[in-house]
Enzyme design. Structure first.
Site, PDB file in Angstrom:
ATOM      1  CB  THR A  25      -0.871  -0.027   1.282  1.00 41.82           C
ATOM      2  OG1 THR A  25      -1.791  -1.094   1.186  1.00 41.82           O
ATOM      3  CG2 THR A  25      -1.619   1.279   1.495  1.00 41.82           C
ATOM      4  N   GLY A  67     -10.705  -2.308   2.290  1.00 46.30           N
ATOM      5  CA  GLY A  67      -9.948  -2.280   3.542  1.00 46.30           C
ATOM      6  C   GLY A  67      -9.931  -0.888   4.145  1.00 46.30           C
ATOM      7  N   GLY A 118      -0.817  -1.484   6.344  1.00 49.24           N
ATOM      8  CA  GLY A 118      -0.875  -2.689   7.161  1.00 49.24           C
ATOM      9  C   GLY A 118      -2.142  -3.461   6.861  1.00 49.24           C
TER      10      GLY A 118
HETATM   11  N1  GLY Z   1      -4.005  -1.654   4.129  1.00 47.36           N
HETATM   12  C1  GLY Z   1      -4.444  -2.139   2.893  1.00 47.36           C
HETATM   13  C2  GLY Z   1      -5.586  -3.030   2.957  1.00 47.36           C
HETATM   14  O1  GLY Z   1      -5.731  -3.809   3.889  1.00 47.36           O
HETATM   15  O2  GLY Z   1      -6.385  -3.007   2.055  1.00 47.36           O
END
Ligand code: GLY
Length: 299
Positions: free
Chosen positions: A168, A198, A220
């Site tokens: 990410t 997310g 994360g």
């Molecule tokens: N932090 C990225 C996700 O879990 O979608």
């Protein structure tokens, strides 16, 4: 003139040695692209958007080109940009035919009464705003197809078992006017359920910016980050007077204690002080402030 600051990240995860240099270089380039604007009087929002576009275009990261594939073998992207001056954000989620979702997020921020658009509606908005959609296959790379087959062969995810989310991206900035901005973009977790969204594009979870507190981008495992509203929690600690590095460490301690999650945070406060920390083995990141002539790039 306020102190300028820009921090970018390319995800908190166990970065293999084979990917380390590409992650460092990607962060360096993104920082340079954002800094070129910020250093010439550009806004924190523009700097974050441009830095994130550079990261989305780099296939080493899980955002834009090269993102993880979902259970059905498709890329679905989430992104957000937030303006610390107005608290307005623009976000898109589960878009499939957009090369740079952070740019569409910026258009939502600037031109829409809404904060978040998802799926087909977000793509329709992008087209109406003049963005050309891409073919879904243009975002798919061989490395991710290989990972998809590997995970598929392992069978369905057992409850509580976490699929990887590796790379990410995000940026936070403070501009010469003292305005703060933050942004985050992701392809989400590998083999995620179609339609899964997310933390990244959710205001307060993967991103938050408030001129009175600070700007934060998180990375994360999204299902854990959402539970503790990580970016807003870190922002509240900044508002309470903690230095960015301390605020980040405390917020990640809560993520670990309350949600058994690991991840990373980048932050900037209204004085242009920066913080970057992580509880994973690595987090690719880079930062620069107007106090220094050089960027710092770290894993
Ligand atoms: N932090 C990225 C996700 O879990 O979608």
């Amino acid at each position: 003139m306020k102190k300028l600051a820009l921090v970018v990240h390319g995800g908190a995860w166990a970065i293999p040695e084979t990917a380390a240099e590409a992650c460092r270089e990607g962060c360096r380039r993104a920082l340079e692209r954002g800094w070129a604007l910020l250093g010439q009087g550009g806004s924190a929002l523009d700097a974050c958007e441009q830095a994130i576009i550079e990261l989305e275009n780099d296939p080493i990261f899980d955002a834009g080109l090269g993102s993880h594939l979902n259970r059905d073998g498709r890329v679905q992207l989430d992104a957000i940009l937030m303006d610390g001056r107005t608290l307005k954000a623009g976000a898109v989620a589960a878009v499939e035919r957009v090369r740079n979702p952070v740019h569409v997020a910026r258009l939502v921020l600037d031109r829409s009464e809404h904060i978040m658009l998802v799926g087909e509606g977000a793509e329709q908005f992008a087209v109406e705003a003049g963005v050309s959609l891409c073919n879904v296959s243009e975002l798919v790379i061989a490395r991710e197809v290989e990972l998809w087959y590997k995970l598929k062969n392992e069978g369905p995810t057992a409850p509580g078992r976490r699929r990887p989310s590796a790379g990410t991206v995000g940026a936070v900035a403070c501009d010469a006017q003292g305005n703060l901005a933050a942004g985050t973009s992701t392809g989400g977790t590998a083999c995620k359920y179609p339609g899964r969204v997310g933390d990244s594009s959710l205001i307060g979870c993967g991103c938050y910016a408030d001129n009175r507190a600070g700007a934060v981008s998180a990375t994360g495992y999204g299902e854990a980050i959402m539970k503790v509203v990580l970016a807003k929690s870190a922002s509240d600690l900044l508002a309470a007077g903690l230095a960015p590095q301390v605020a980040a460490e405390r917020a990640l301690a809560v993520l670990r204690e309350r949600a058994q999650g690991t991840g990373g945070l980048i932050l900037v406060d209204p004085q242009g002080r920066v913080g970057a920390t992580f509880t994973t083995p690595h987090m690719a990141h880079a930062f620069r402030t107007s106090d220094s002539a050089e960027a710092v790039v770290r894993l």
